[in-house]
Each structure stands twice: as structure tokens, then as C-alpha cells.
Design a protein around this motif. Structure first.
Motif: not given
Length: 444
Positions: A295, A335, A339, A344, A347, A350-351
Motif C-alpha cells: 500500500s 485496497d 476497505a 470503511a 477510505t 479516497a481510494l
């Protein structure tokens, strides 16, 4: 026409040659930096034009870059296979220059891995992997340039495709490149190994340090590749490779990124983080340390890609740049899945933004590397699916069954093998007929 050919040659020597010094510059440019009056070897000439077309910004080249590269590759490869050239140094140089072109999706009988393999055999056959102080200055410098350029390309090509590496460090005692080796044949006797055409910042490194750092990184890459095979050395461990990577980072003084660092440092740091991904992606299902390392590496790569694109330096990167965006995109998707699995959502948002950045970088590579189009289409589709899933999850909650992504990593080589670029090797535009000329002044 003469203007176009001159633009291609100078584009190669200004932007590619400092990091890919496989040609004797004095065969193309005189002491004033102008095209020589004597015609270079036809095979080498066409191959240099091919790579120059990869980075040249001339309007006629930019508007039809792929068609031009296809024409030049067809002519140069025909000269190669017809054995019009018998000088082994020229054949090696041409094979290495051909790695800057991807004909179609065949990664076995064509493309960078294929031509790098040919260059490996030619280098071994000529003995460029062995130090020989009795060679004339020109041959001594070219042998070192050719060997180390081939060495680095072969290591990363093998890692990309998961195939055994064709070079073995135990059989080579060739010395690393020096400023004298890199400056040999340059038309400007007063220039240093780090000039403004490639070292765009006072915080950049010299070209000699760049090449030495890349070679040392490739040595680590060989062992990472060996760990992927059951017959690999039992003495190799993730922690031991991690220690070597950390030592390399400290030795090359790249541990503290600077906003104003130049292309050489950015490019070298990019491949360091790529090796981290190559190493730890094999253990992400078993180790939290590896999962975190992947990550962090993908985040660092994405930042470097932002900088490369902002400075219009993506064309200077070799075909491994497609491997880079593929690796970082795959990690971001992994990721993102993790998440969403634990709800999440912040998160995940954002990803999704990171994945959108990967998509934009991949899209910018399509005119340069046609295999990037397959990567772009996949990540674009995944971004739409996950964006819809995030929106849906606010109302219905996350369900693993709704994710149309396999649990294991995608088989990228198998995926790309079916991709065939829409290549038209016939010259239909009068603007491209100059590419068929063999003389600097022919057709004027």
C-alpha cells in the motif's frame, strides 16, 4: 523532410540517450550538434529514428506517432532480419532500440522481452559482459554501455512477465559505467555527464550515479525473481531482500524525496517502489507487513507518476512504465476491496480517487505504448463498478457477492496476449513518406 529527420535524431539524443546510452552519438551528430554529413549505418539510423519518434514533439510526429513508429519499425526490423548489417555491435544496438516499440500483444515472439533476450545473447556472444582493458576506448565504452543497458532491461522484463531471468551476475565481471564512458562520442567536449537536457533540477543526480544505482537495483531484482520459483535459493527471505532495498535507498540518497528533484531521481525511485511491489505482492495474503508495504509503495508510485506527468516526462520512461501503472492500479483495487469489506467508506472514497489518477496516467500512455489501452479499459470498468458499489452501499450495505472482481490477482500477461494493436504498416499520408528515405538530404 530534413527538418523532421533532424528533429527525431535530436529528440532521441536529448531525451532518451542519457538514460539509454546504447549508441555512439558521434555517428549522428557533429561537434556543433548538427547531423553528420556521413550517413550512419542504415539499420542503426532507422532504429534511432524509431526511438526518436517515441518522444519527438514535432507536430507531424505527434499527430500520427503510432503509424510513424510502425513504419520505422517495419523498415528497421526488415533490415535486421535480412542481415543487411553484419556488425554485431550494430545488431546489439538495434535490438535494444527495438525494445522501445510494441508491435502487438505478443509478449513471447515480439516486444521488449523478445528483443531484450536477443540482445542478451548478442552481448554474451561478443563478451561485453567481461571486463577487457585492452579494447580501444570506443569499443570499451560501448561494451559497458550495451551490457549494463541489457542487464537492467532483462531483469525488469523477466520480473514483469514472471519468467526466468536470462542474465546471471556470477558470470560477469564488467565494471560499472563512469562519466568517461558516458561522455564518449558526445559532440560537445565541454559537457558534463549530467546536462540540462536530462538533469532538470539542481537536486538531481549525475547520469553515472543513476546508471550505477539502476544496476545495483537490478541485482536485487534478480533475487526477487528467484524467490518466485520453487527452485529459488532457500537462503533468500523477504526480510533479507527488504534490508538490501533499504540499504540501496540509503546508499543512493533517495530516502528523502524532494519536490524539486529531477527526472533521474524520480525514475530511479519509481523502479525501487516497483521492486517493493514485486517482492511483497506474493505475501499480501499471509503478512500484514507485506500488505502495508504494498500500500505504501503504491502511494509513493502514484505520487511519482503525478510528478512525471506534470513535467511531461512519461515519454522518457521505458515500457516498464506500463508495468508500473498496472501494478499500482491492481494494488489500489485490492485496497479498495478490503476497505469496502469492512464498510470503511471514507477510505474507499479516497481510494476511488487514487484509482481515477491511475486511469488518467494510463490513458496518457496509450499513444506511446498501445498495450496500455487494455490496462486503461480494465481499470476504467473497475472504477465504474466500485463507484456504483460505494453509492449503493450507503443505502443497502456492502455485499461481497456484488463485487465483480476475482479474489486472486488478474493474469495480466494472459490478458494482454489477446490485445492486438490496430497497426497499419502502410504509409498513406504524404507527410510520412520522408520516413522511407535513407539519406539525410534525399528528397530535398
Amino acid at each position: 523532410m530534413a527538418e523532421l529527420r533532424e528533429a527525431l535524431v535530436k529528440a532521441y539524443f536529448n531525451l532518451i540517450h542519457p538514460v539509454f546510452p546504447v549508441v555512439d552519438q558521434s555517428q549522428f551528430l557533429d561537434e556543433q550538434g548538427e547531423l553528420t554529413s556521413e550517413l550512419p549505418p542504415p539499420l542503426l539510423y532507422q532504429a534511432v529514428l524509431l526511438v526518436g519518434a517515441h518522444v519527438c514533439t514535432h507536430p507531424l510526429v505527434s499527430k500520427d506517432r503510432w503509424a510513424l513508429k510502425a513504419v520505422l519499425f517495419r523498415r528497421a526490423s526488415m533490415l535486421y532480419h535480412l542481415r543487411e548489417e553484419t556488425d554485431r555491435l550494430y545488431l546489439t544496438q538495434a535490438a535494444l532500440l527495438f525494445t522501445w516499440h510494441i508491435h502487438d500483444g505478443d509478449t513471447v515472439a515480439g516486444g521488449p522481452w523478445y528483443w531484450t533476450g536477443i540482445a542478451v545473447r548478442l552481448n554474451y556472444g561478443q563478451g561485453t559482459h567481461r571486463h577487457n582493458s585492452f579494447l580501444p576506448t570506443r569499443e570499451h565504452a560501448l561494451h559497458k554501455r550495451l551490457w549494463w543497458s541489457t542487464f537492467v532491461l532483462e531483469v525488469f522484463a523477466a520480473l514483469e512477465l514472471g519468467r526466468p531471468c536470462g542474465v546471471h551476475w556470477e558470470g560477469s565481471d564488467q565494471q560499472l559505467l563512469t562519466d568517461e564512458d558516458l561522455n564518449y562520442g558526445r559532440p560537445y567536449s565541454g559537457q558534463q555527464a549530467c546536462d540540462t537536457s536530462i538533469c532538470t533540477s539542481s537536486n538531481d543526480m549525475t547520469v553515472a550515479d543513476y546508471h550505477a544505482g539502476f544496476v545495483r537495483l537490478a541485482y536485487i531484482g534478480i533475487d526477487i525473481g528467484r524467490m518466485g520459483f520453487q527452485a529459488g535459493s532457500s537462503t533468500l527471505t523477504v526480510s533479507s531482500i527488504d534490508s538490501r532495498l533499504a540499504a540501496w535507498m540509503l546508499q543512493t540518497r533517495l530516502s528523502s524525496p524532494m519536490l524539486d528533484e529531477g527526472f533521474l531521481k524520480r525514475h530511479l525511485r519509481l523502479h525501487y517502489h516497483l521492486l517493493v511491489l514485486f517482492l511483497h505482492r506474493m505475501y499480501v495474503q499471509k503478512s500484514d507487513v507485506s500488505r502495508s508495504a504494498c500500500s505504501l509503495a503504491s502511494d509513493s508510485i502514484l505520487h511519482i507518476l503525478d510528478m512525471l506527468r506534470a513535467h511531461d516526462e512519461m515519454p522518457r520512461c521505458h515500457s516498464t512504465i506500463v508495468t508500473v501503472v498496472t501494478a499500482v492500479g491492481t494494488q489500489v483495487v485490492s485496497d479498495l476491496r478490503s476497505a469496502l469489506a469492512i464498510n470503511a467508506h471514507l477510505t474507499a472514497m479516497a481510494l476511488l480517487d487514487r484509482l481515477a489518477r491511475v486511469i488518467q496516467h494510463t490513458k496518457s500512455l496509450i499513444p506511446l505504448w498501445p498495450n496500455a489501452e487494455a490496462v486503461y479499459n480494465i481499470f476504467e470498468s473497475l472504477h465504474k463498478d466500485y463507484q456504483a458499489l460505494v453509492t449503493q452501499s450507503h443505502a443497502t450495505g456492502f455485499s461481497e457477492a456484488t463485487v465483480a472482481v476475482p479474489e486472486s490477482l488478474l493474469d495480466w500477461p494472459a490478458l494482454f496476449i489477446s490485445h492486438s494493436a490496430n497497426e497499419d504498416t502502410q504509409i498513406h499520408s504524404p507527410d510520412l513518406r520522408w520516413a522511407e528515405l535513407l539519406d539525410w538530404t534525399e528528397g530535398l
